[in-house]
Scaffold this active site. Structure first.
Site, short mmCIF file in Angstrom:
data_model
loop_
_atom_site.label_atom_id
_atom_site.label_comp_id
_atom_site.label_asym_id
_atom_site.label_seq_id
_atom_site.Cartn_x
_atom_site.Cartn_y
_atom_site.Cartn_z
N CYS A 8 0.91 -1.12 0.14
CA CYS A 8 0.06 0.12 -0.04
C CYS A 8 0.93 1.27 -0.10
O CYS A 8 2.21 1.11 0.34
CB CYS A 8 -0.83 0.06 1.16
N GLY A 33 0.12 -0.16 -4.90
CA GLY A 33 -1.33 -0.62 -4.78
C GLY A 33 -2.00 -0.30 -6.10
O GLY A 33 -1.95 1.04 -6.10
N ASN A 104 0.02 1.15 5.60
CA ASN A 104 0.71 0.49 4.82
C ASN A 104 1.47 -0.67 5.90
O ASN A 104 2.38 -0.25 6.79
CB ASN A 104 1.71 1.44 4.22
N GLY A 105 1.43 -1.76 5.43
CA GLY A 105 1.93 -2.99 6.14
C GLY A 105 0.73 -4.21 6.43
O GLY A 105 -0.08 -4.27 5.78
N TYR A 248 12.95 -4.37 -4.90
CA TYR A 248 11.82 -4.34 -6.07
C TYR A 248 10.71 -3.14 -5.76
O TYR A 248 10.31 -2.59 -6.65
CB TYR A 248 11.26 -5.59 -6.04
#
Ligand code: SF4
Length: 463
Positions: A8, A33, A104-105, A248
């Site tokens: 995210c 995302g 985010n996570g 990445y």
């Protein structure tokens, strides 16, 4: 070409045109995302807008999100289903005022948190762990946000970078492990100085802002009219920044830990060239994620970098099909290839997960005339799934758990396959085992996994 999905992106803004800036910032985080996007603003009342789809679609007709504070979120579902009700940000009415939370996570003990909020009579509407975090802040004891965030940190196991819109400012939180990135930026315009938080610094130029610094692991800040307030630091036993952000996930033009991600990936390529040299005529990349590493390999080896695979940018996500013919068709849709007649090629990619795309890619290169192909991978072999927010694959699906590199080379019809070592990766990212998460390579998780997995309590990122 990674078969890994990002998690995210989060944004927080305090200043002029807050919601517009937040949405602009989200555009730069689209790679994190693609399933849903949303934003919330505050002008004495909370205003929210969120929906499924890419940011362009969600904010095609700009909604009215007034006020000088906003948060925004885009989502790839690492936990919970891909449905509109799971789109962030999540709002709650609390005794400290309304909040909207972007996360985010991944939280691995969501069941325990669900039970905890249920004791206060709260029932989540979604299956998202992010909604649980917003509810935790509602039920937590304490008459200030930092105490409540401390309560959340005591109970939530996993990774979380948060932006939380409150009535008196936007709070930024990075979990004590510092597993996911979060950056602080600023701008000045005719309305004065403004402040921004973003998962990655590549969002700031679009927001008209510049990077100040990373939010530190465990750091809790509040951006509000008049400046940035340090609310405190969450207790931590260790740090564990996700190595895959460098490999990445993050955009190459982002700056994390004071270094551009492109520069770090070039360093990975240089390490690969030192560890696994090859007699070759040209270095090519699997675009785009292998490009920086291929440049680094070329610079260190003295072998020229060349264009080989040309990516068709108008082909969306390709879901790899089981048959070879179907995989070959999809790869041909995704890549064109330049002539490589008589060339010995080093092909650099970021990672090998299931290993089912390299065979058709090598086939393409051979058809273009390559006489040798040496595959070089800028991540160590991936043996274990991620529980901290990256949608990777299950243990059984990871090719490195089944075959060695010699067998991979035979399967891909390449002449050799080699991965960077964990030590080489750490040198490139200038990290240590004590401050970096390497769990998908080593199985050594920075959070307690074993007994939770045994007890079936672990909520893994779905493959
Ligand atoms: S397990 Fe791998 S992908 Fe997951 S947080 Fe750790 S390094 Fe990142």
């Amino acid at each position: 070409m990674s078969k890994i999905h990002d998690e995210c992106g989060v944004i927080g803004v305090c200043g002029s045109n807050a919601a517009d800036r937040a949405v602009m910032g989200l555009h730069a985080l689209q790679h994190r995302g693609q399933e849903s996007a949303g934003a919330a603003s505050f002008d004495g009342h909370l205003h929210t807008h969120k929906a499924m789809g890419l940011i362009d679609r969600v904010f095609g007709e700009p909604p009215s999100l007034p006020g000088n504070m906003a948060v925004a979120h885009n989502r790839y579902s690492t936990s919970g289903k891909s449905v509109g009700i799971n789109a962030g940000p999540f709002t709650q009415e609390t005794d400290l005022g309304p909040i909207a939370l972007a996360h985010n996570g991944n939280i691995v003990n969501a069941d325990a948190l669900r039970q905890l909020v249920a004791e206060s009579g709260l029932v989540p509407h979604s299956t998202s762990d992010s909604e649980l975090l917003a509810m935790m802040l509602k039920v937590a004891p304490g008459d200030g946000w930092f105490q409540r965030i401390q309560f959340l940190a005591t109970h939530a196991v996993g990774s979380y970078s948060l932006t939380i819109l409150t009535a008196d400012g936007v709070i930024g939180v990075r979990d004590p492990l510092g597993n996911r990135p979060l950056s602080l930026g600023t701008w000045t315009d005719s309305n004065g100085q403004g402040w921004a938080l973003a998962s990655e610094s590549c969002a700031f130029p679009l927001m008209g802002a510049t990077l100040i610094r990373d939010i530190a692991p465990g750091e809790v800040v509040q951006i509000r009219e008049g400046g940035v307030i340090n609310l405190g630091r969450l207790a931590a036993s260790r740090q564990a920044f996700c190595a895959f952000e460098y490999i990445y996930i993050a955009r190459p033009d982002s700056i994390i830990g004071g270094r551009s991600v492109h520069e770090v990936r070039r360093a990975m390529g240089a390490e690969l060239a030192d560890e696994h040299p090859a007699n070759a005529d040209v270095i090519i990349a699997v675009p785009d994620s292998g490009t920086s590493g291929a440049l680094g390999y070329a610079e260190r080896s003295g072998i020229p970098f060349g264009e080989g695979l040309i990516k068709n940018r108008y082909v969306g996500r390709t879901f790899i099909q089981p048959s070879h013919a179907e995989r070959q068709r999809l790869i041909r849709m995704k890549f064109g290839v330049l002539p490589l007649t008589g060339k010995r090629v080093v092909l650099v990619d970021d990672s090998i997960v299931r290993g089912n795309t390299l065979t058709p890619i090598c086939e393409l290169l051979k058809e273009a005339g390559a006489t040798e192909i040496h595959v070089r991978i800028a991540s160590p072999r991936i043996h274990d799934p991620c529980y901290l927010g990256v949608d990777m694959a299950s243990h059984e699906e990871l090719i490195a758990n089944h075959i060695h590199e010699d067998e991979m080379a035979r399967r891909f019809d390449a002449d050799s396959v080699a991965h960077i070592s964990v030590e080489g990766l750490l040198r490139a990212i200038r990290g240590t085992k004590a401050n970096t998460c390497l769990a998908c390579f080593t199985g050594e998780y920075p959070i307690e996994i074993g007994s939770r997995r045994a007890a079936g309590q672990l909520e893994a990122v779905p493959a």
